[in-house]
Scaffold this active site. Structure first.
Site, PDB file in Angstrom:
ATOM      1  N   ASP A  52       0.739  -1.217   0.141  1.00  0.00           N
ATOM      2  CA  ASP A  52       0.227   0.041   0.065  1.00  0.00           C
ATOM      3  C   ASP A  52       0.852   1.209  -0.118  1.00  0.00           C
ATOM      4  O   ASP A  52       0.408   2.063   0.691  1.00  0.00           O
ATOM      5  CB  ASP A  52      -1.089  -0.071   1.313  1.00  0.00           C
ATOM      6  N   CYS A  86     -26.494  -9.543  -3.043  1.00  0.00           N
ATOM      7  CA  CYS A  86     -26.506  -8.751  -1.962  1.00  0.00           C
ATOM      8  C   CYS A  86     -25.817  -7.347  -2.001  1.00  0.00           C
ATOM      9  O   CYS A  86     -24.973  -7.127  -3.057  1.00  0.00           O
ATOM     10  CB  CYS A  86     -25.640  -9.357  -0.748  1.00  0.00           C
ATOM     11  N   CYS A  89     -23.354  -3.610   1.640  1.00  0.00           N
ATOM     12  CA  CYS A  89     -22.150  -2.668   1.824  1.00  0.00           C
ATOM     13  C   CYS A  89     -22.677  -1.395   1.148  1.00  0.00           C
ATOM     14  O   CYS A  89     -22.446  -0.487   1.577  1.00  0.00           O
ATOM     15  CB  CYS A  89     -20.977  -3.263   1.031  1.00  0.00           C
ATOM     16  N   CYS A 148     -23.507   2.447   3.715  1.00  0.00           N
ATOM     17  CA  CYS A 148     -22.574   3.355   3.580  1.00  0.00           C
ATOM     18  C   CYS A 148     -23.052   4.775   4.114  1.00  0.00           C
ATOM     19  O   CYS A 148     -24.195   5.207   3.651  1.00  0.00           O
ATOM     20  CB  CYS A 148     -21.965   3.685   2.233  1.00  0.00           C
ATOM     21  N   CYS A 169     -16.244   9.151   0.865  1.00  0.00           N
ATOM     22  CA  CYS A 169     -15.740   7.831   1.934  1.00  0.00           C
ATOM     23  C   CYS A 169     -15.119   8.589   3.182  1.00  0.00           C
ATOM     24  O   CYS A 169     -14.358   9.303   3.066  1.00  0.00           O
ATOM     25  CB  CYS A 169     -14.701   7.059   1.085  1.00  0.00           C
ATOM     26  N   CYS A 203     -13.456   3.839   8.635  1.00  0.00           N
ATOM     27  CA  CYS A 203     -14.765   3.651   8.704  1.00  0.00           C
ATOM     28  C   CYS A 203     -14.821   2.070   8.327  1.00  0.00           C
ATOM     29  O   CYS A 203     -14.354   1.649   7.165  1.00  0.00           O
ATOM     30  CB  CYS A 203     -15.737   4.133   7.767  1.00  0.00           C
ATOM     31  N   CYS A 242     -21.127  -6.800   5.955  1.00  0.00           N
ATOM     32  CA  CYS A 242     -20.926  -7.891   4.909  1.00  0.00           C
ATOM     33  C   CYS A 242     -20.982  -9.328   5.539  1.00  0.00           C
ATOM     34  O   CYS A 242     -20.241  -9.602   6.679  1.00  0.00           O
ATOM     35  CB  CYS A 242     -19.493  -7.632   4.270  1.00  0.00           C
TER      36      CYS A 242
END
Length: 363
Positions: free
Chosen positions: A146, A203, A206, A210, A226, A253, A260
């Site tokens: 990352d 599904c 998610c 939010c 976000c 968050c 999920c």
């Protein structure tokens, strides 16, 4: 560089065993063909959905071309490391949801409560590279965690670590999504693993959960909305229209993950590094808002949270305090905010005044 003469299939098996010894839950191998992802990446950047994350666009389509990012790359070893703290209760998702309903609670994303994952994964991947070199001799590689323009989820998807969920995170049938990803770009033509099929079905939990509607639809995220972006990546003022929606989330968050269904299979970490430190899993807003800059730097040493700095930390907590005042007016919350009303930072003062106004409007 010439390819060492080795049994590549046996080397794959050995590498995966070493990975488990180093604390990784799973290692899988993929080629470097991400051409199918280029158009989606470019459209996302063109729409400006990356916000202030200029690094997302800085390397252009090299993000989708590992062999251009690191010339000579033939394969990518994609690694998964689970991060739920070792003492996580079986009903952890319900507990996390309950903390969101407590206005005075300071909610920090689970992944950030322990040590900085960048350091942990990078060190472990480097150890893996060292073991490979000791086994076969010098080879070309580069470690990523990352920390560079790498399409981690896409590589993990292609390697078969999981599939891309509708929230854009990688999902695993065995581990949900509560894990970190890291990569080792290598110049060895190792056999590749097969991807897995998707299992989200119809599904939309998610998307529906939010708070800021940042998930525009399946696989479409506007980072600018976000909460993780707003509390971590955004350097300036949090947009007024989004502040109330942030609630008491002060760093990151997890809503799209806790809701999920696959995260009932989320795995506990095998390393102690990701255990919650300094009570960050049960902290309250007033206490955290009272930290001086020196205290923040000391307590957050070795934490991913330290990267945002004390100023943005106070900005975030001030928003949480303002939302708490709206939900449950309290003299203690007002008093805490008033200690920062003359803060040297205009950014902090702005958010403190906004928070105090939340109490005034409802008095």
């Amino acid at each position: 560089m010439s390819v060492p003469t080795v049994d590549l299939l046996a080397l794959c098996t050995t590498i995966k065993a070493w990975g488990r010894e180093l604390g990784f839950a799973e290692l899988r191998i993929t080629d470097v063909d991400l051409q199918h992802a280029e158009s989606g990446l470019q459209a996302w950047l063109d729409a400006g959905h990356h916000g202030q994350m200029d690094y997302m666009a800085a390397h252009g389509l090299k993000r989708a071309r590992p062999n251009e990012l690191v010339p000579g790359t033939l394969r990518v070893i994609s690694a998964r490391m689970d991060y739920l703290p070792r003492d996580t209760a079986t009903d952890w998702r319900a507990r996390e949801t309950a903390r969101l309903a407590d206005p005075a609670a300071a909610v920090i994303s689970v992944y950030a409560r322990g040590r900085d994952y960048h350091k942990v994964l990078r060190a472990r991947l480097q150890q893996l590279a060292d073991r490979i070199a000791a086994e076969i001799g010098e080879f070309g590689y580069r470690v990523f965690t990352d920390s560079a323009p790498v399409m981690e989820v896409e590589l993990g998807n292609r390697a078969g670590l999981g599939w891309r969920g509708k929230h854009t995170l990688l999902l695993s049938r065995e581990a949900g999504s509560m894990f970190f990803l890291g990569e080792l770009f290598i110049d060895l033509p190792l056999p590749v693993d097969a991807p897995v099929s998707t299992h989200c079905g119809a599904c939309t939990a998610c998307i529906d959960i939010c708070p800021t509607q940042a998930i525009l639809g399946p696989y479409r995220l506007d980072a600018r909305r976000c909460i993780s972006y707003l509390t971590i990546e955004l350097k300036g003022s949090i947009p007024l229209e989004l502040r109330a929606l942030i609630g008491n989330r002060i760093y990151g968050c997890d809503d799209c993950q806790t809701v999920c269904p696959w995260n009932k299979f989320a795995q506990r970490a095998v390393l102690p590094d990701f255990d919650a430190r300094h009570g960050l899993g049960s902290a309250d807003l007033v206490t955290l808002f009272g930290w001086t800059e020196a205290q923040f730097d000391q307590i957050m040493a070795g934490s991913p949270i330290r990267r945002i700095g004390h100023e943005r930390w106070l900005r975030n907590v001030a928003v949480g305090l303002g939302n708490a005042l709206r939900a449950a007016p309290s003299e203690a919350l007002v008093a805490a905010l008033q200690t920062r009303i003359d803060h040297p930072s205009a950014l902090v003062r702005e958010h403190v005044l906004w928070a105090l106004a939340e109490a005034t409007e409802r008095s």
